[in-house]
Scaffold this active site. Sequence first.
Site, mmCIF file in Angstrom:
data_model
loop_
_atom_site.group_PDB
_atom_site.id
_atom_site.type_symbol
_atom_site.label_atom_id
_atom_site.label_comp_id
_atom_site.label_asym_id
_atom_site.label_seq_id
_atom_site.Cartn_x
_atom_site.Cartn_y
_atom_site.Cartn_z
ATOM 1 N N ARG A 226 0.851 -1.197 0.000
ATOM 2 C CA ARG A 226 0.000 0.000 0.000
ATOM 3 C C ARG A 226 0.886 1.246 0.000
ATOM 4 O O ARG A 226 1.950 1.262 0.635
ATOM 5 C CB ARG A 226 -0.893 0.035 1.243
ATOM 6 C CG ARG A 226 -2.043 -0.950 1.225
ATOM 7 C CD ARG A 226 -3.123 -0.558 0.206
ATOM 8 N NE ARG A 226 -4.275 -1.446 0.240
ATOM 9 C CZ ARG A 226 -4.469 -2.502 -0.559
ATOM 10 N NH1 ARG A 226 -3.578 -2.808 -1.490
ATOM 11 N NH2 ARG A 226 -5.561 -3.236 -0.446
ATOM 12 N N HIS A 274 -0.790 0.164 -9.717
ATOM 13 C CA HIS A 274 -1.493 -0.777 -8.831
ATOM 14 C C HIS A 274 -1.965 -2.012 -9.615
ATOM 15 O O HIS A 274 -3.152 -2.349 -9.588
ATOM 16 C CB HIS A 274 -2.677 -0.074 -8.148
ATOM 17 C CG HIS A 274 -3.050 -0.705 -6.833
ATOM 18 N ND1 HIS A 274 -3.334 0.029 -5.705
ATOM 19 C CD2 HIS A 274 -3.205 -2.000 -6.460
ATOM 20 C CE1 HIS A 274 -3.642 -0.794 -4.712
ATOM 21 N NE2 HIS A 274 -3.570 -2.021 -5.156
#
Length: 311
Positions: A226, A274
């Site tokens: 993250r 991502h």
Amino acid sequence: MPHQNSPKLAFCCPTIDAQPWADAMAKALPEAQIQIWPDCTEQADYAITWAPTQAFFDAQPQLKAVFALGAGVDGLLKLRLPESLAVVRIEDGGMAAQMQDYVTHALLRHVRRFDQYAQDIRAGKWIQYPAQDHASFPVGILGLGELGSKIAERVRDIGFPVVGWSKSPKTMEGIRCFSGEELYKFLSMSRVLVCALPLTPHTQDILNEQHLSLLKPGAYLINIARGAHLVEEDLLKLLASGHMAGACLDVMRTEPAPANHPFRSHPQITLTPHISAMTLLAPSIAQISQKIMSLRNGQAITGVIQRGRGY
Ligand code: NAP
């Protein structure tokens, strides 16, 4: 064919097209009654979600379990959820193999200096640098869960020394495992650092100047977890000082990365949007439908988040 005792499922996936997922679930659980938020007229027993809204949970107070269509639940846990609601995440579901590919690619690209060669060639140069051996690039994996443990095994199998760090002590063949308070020792043995941790209050900002400074000089960071694990200005500082040689980042604090973000144009940083591991429809629906059947049969399931620890 649905009947009165059929499980009632609701999909809440406002940022993606939920229909193919609902269709696949209808095939896996033909007896289920399936609705897609916001067109839900009935109270559901089970929710399947991707970036769900608070309004959905407020309108569905009878849910027994919510299944996240991903491995991380940090976003979901920011919502107000009843204490009794079981929060379940995807366990691997084909993501570990994707993560293995992503990390080995980033690692080998760095060790074989592909970015350097690409820059040189574009600049009209033709230089052969000395070979670098795998032994000079010990790899530290932060997090040895579903994804981190598989990444560690792959990196070990292609010949790199590997150390790992997790919350609870672990044993893995050919991998020196550290836990808890041993973080500093683990960092000091690593030159390439791979972050595969969940985002929790304990792991937020863990990739900071103090910790990254403990890595071996010429360190390289690969973050597939993250964006909020990394203190971005600390990485820039350590790249400027020469302590860090580069970074490959799949996640950012703000996504998409703002157009003027310094990482976008930094010659030592590789960014991807991502994509290091995508949720795959078939294995995810198979996993969730199996777990719904187990819950309906009163059996325990794995992958349930411990709310107190945040993963
Ligand atoms: P997991 O199975 O829950 O594993 C988490 C690992 O982190 C475990 O080994 C755990 O230790 C360790 N850990 C957690 N908190 C810790 C702490 N405070 N100190 C030390 N170790 C700690 O999770 P996973 O399925 O491998 O996924 C990891 C993360 O990857 C997800 O949470 C998600 O954020 C991220 N992810 C990113 C993408 C992407 O596309 N970029 C895709 C999927 C997942 P224990 O083993 O002792 O519990």
